[in-house]
Design a protein around this motif. Structure first.
Motif, PDB file in Angstrom:
ATOM      1  N   VAL A 102       6.049  27.012  39.315  1.00 42.86           N
ATOM      2  CA  VAL A 102       7.307  27.429  38.709  1.00 42.86           C
ATOM      3  C   VAL A 102       8.496  26.496  39.186  1.00 42.86           C
ATOM      4  N   LEU A 103       8.240  25.687  39.875  1.00 43.14           N
ATOM      5  CA  LEU A 103       9.371  24.605  40.283  1.00 43.14           C
ATOM      6  C   LEU A 103       9.788  23.769  39.425  1.00 43.14           C
ATOM      7  N   GLY A 104       8.454  23.665  38.224  1.00 46.84           N
ATOM      8  CA  GLY A 104       8.841  22.860  36.936  1.00 46.84           C
ATOM      9  C   GLY A 104       9.921  23.266  36.265  1.00 46.84           C
ATOM     10  N   PHE A 105      10.242  24.702  36.288  1.00 49.89           N
ATOM     11  CA  PHE A 105      11.253  25.095  35.301  1.00 49.89           C
ATOM     12  C   PHE A 105      12.824  24.447  35.617  1.00 49.89           C
ATOM     13  N   LEU A 106      12.740  23.838  36.735  1.00 49.98           N
ATOM     14  CA  LEU A 106      14.110  23.052  36.954  1.00 49.98           C
ATOM     15  C   LEU A 106      14.274  21.970  36.050  1.00 49.98           C
ATOM     16  N   PHE A 107      13.398  21.444  35.229  1.00 48.29           N
ATOM     17  CA  PHE A 107      13.294  20.652  34.104  1.00 48.29           C
ATOM     18  C   PHE A 107      13.414  21.255  32.804  1.00 48.29           C
ATOM     19  N   ARG A 108      13.599  22.421  32.651  1.00 50.60           N
ATOM     20  CA  ARG A 108      13.620  23.125  31.347  1.00 50.60           C
ATOM     21  C   ARG A 108      12.705  22.826  30.338  1.00 50.60           C
TER      22      ARG A 108
END
Length: 425
Positions: free
Chosen positions: A320-326
């Motif tokens: 879920v940390l990957g959502f920082l990169f939209r």
């Protein structure tokens, strides 16, 4: 060769995972599995029909939303005040009785004699006993499935929960279009009757686990305290035990934080453009959870499954940390699927939790697990929505991953099983 009338699971070697054949060879588990699926389909159709019916009667979207949520809110109250009944009353009677009460409820709704406020109030009151029935059903599993078969049985019920709710949404939509909300409610009544019949015929009678009040043993007979008082006392006793409290928190917190990310899937998808759908993200999450439960529950040996628990819990937060990169829709769906597969960490806690709770409080312990989980998920969803107003959905989803990782780190010692004692040669 296992008889079709087998009522308890055949012995399973402790170093190998149980198989689907081991579990479904037990006639009573087949009854629990089938009746639970019928119950979930009927409950999903009921809440959809009630929401549509209330909207037609009031024209208010807010009241319609409250009608849908009313089916879930009572679980928190029932779990706090009535769970002791799951151990006090015979489990088959509890499950059948709740199905018959639901049947009467749905019949009253289908007749259409109540105003919207009366409908919602009646649904709320009946729903208070939902956690009692659910706890009684779950507490039956270790009585009919032993060893690793119990863990796989828990996994299969989780799979049934996700799969049948999807079926329930699909069937509910079709029924509402074909026969309208009243017709859908009458068909829901049929599912209540079918579930009650399956349980009444397919499960053998068992006494309640906690038929005496341990507070009084003066020889004057089995004393009784009220259900509310006994539930409060039982919950305090369970939470006062350090081992049980740690295992409850381990089941509640890491996964619930991920729900905070799922709760803002709609605004995140809306920000991706008109071709994106939040339904794709949510379906990917459901699919990942089902696959994780099936693979870990069926193919990972019991000891390895318990050792993997903390690492699988980490899997909830890291993707879920990957959502920082939209990311776009496809990558976002993959992140959700991989993260949700981490929910299988709870399978590594199942045997340890079963061993930790006293048998006389087993139903209440399982009910407390479910109640705490629903409460934590609701709070996480509300927190995710509030964060979205400040940070935007992408950052809020990533922060939900950080919260999950923090919970896993804080509970790492609980999630890690104690080393097995070395046996002398």
């Amino acid at each position: 060769m296992t008889s079709a009338r087998t009522t308890t699971a055949p012995p399973v070697a402790p170093d190998r995972p149980a198989t689907f054949r081991d579990v479904f060879a037990v006639a009573e588990f087949r009854v629990i599995f089938a009746s639970y699926g019928v119950f979930l389909i009927g409950e999903t159709v009921k809440m959809l029909a009630l929401s549509v019916l209330v909207y037609e009667r009031t024209g208010s979207g807010l009241v319609a939303a409250l009608a849908y949520v009313t089916g879930f809110l009572p679980h928190a109250f029932g779990g706090v005040f009535l769970l002791a009944l799951a151990d006090r009353w015979p489990p088959r009677a509890v499950i059948v009785g709740y199905e018959l009460v639901r049947l009467a409820l749905v019949a009253v709704l289908a007749v259409g004699v109540l105003p919207p406020a009366g409908m919602l109030g009646l649904v709320f009151v009946v729903g208070l006993f939902g956690p009692v029935s659910s706890a009684a059903r779950t507490a039956l599993l270790p009585e009919i499935l032993h060893g690793d078969a119990y863990v796989l049985g828990r996994s299969l019920l989780t799979v049934a929960s996700g799969g049948t709710q999807v079926v329930g949404f699909a069937v509910g939509g079709l029924l509402l279009g074909m026969v309208g909300p009243y017709g859908a409610l009458w068909l829901t009544a049929a599912t209540c009757a079918l579930s009650a019949l399956l349980v009444r015929v397919g499960l053998r009678a068992r006494p309640g686990r906690n038929r005496r009040d341990p507070a009084r043993t003066d020889g004057t007979g089995p004393a009784r305290t009220g259900a509310v008082r006994e539930t409060w006392r039982g919950n305090r006793e369970l939470l006062a035990d350090r081992r049980i409290r740690g295992l409850l928190l381990a089941q509640w917190l890491p996964g619930s934080m991920l729900v905070g990310a799922e709760a803002v899937a709609v605004p995140y998808a809306a920000g991706l453009g008109p071709g994106a759908s939040a339904g794709v993200l949510l379906m990917a999450g459901a699919f990942g959870m089902l696959v994780g439960d099936l693979v870990v529950g069926r193919f990972v040996p019991p000891a390895a499954r318990e050792r993997l628990s903390p690492w699988l819990a980490l899997l909830l937060g890291v993707p879920v940390l990957g959502f920082l990169f939209r990311p776009g829709l496809v990558v976002a769906a993959l992140l959700f699927a991989v993260a949700a597969a981490g929910f299988a960490y709870q399978l590594g806690l199942a045997r340890r939790f079963l061993d930790a709770v006293p048998e006389s409080r087993r139903g209440q312990a399982f009910g407390l697990t479910s109640t705490g989980l629903m409460t934590a998920q609701g709070l996480a969803a509300a927190g995710g929505g509030a964060l979205t107003e400040v940070t935007g959905p992408a950052v809020a989803m990533a922060l939900a991953g950080v919260a999950s990782l923090a919970a896993t780190g804080a509970l790492w010692r609980v999630l890690t099983p104690e080393p097995s004692p070395v046996r002398p040669d």
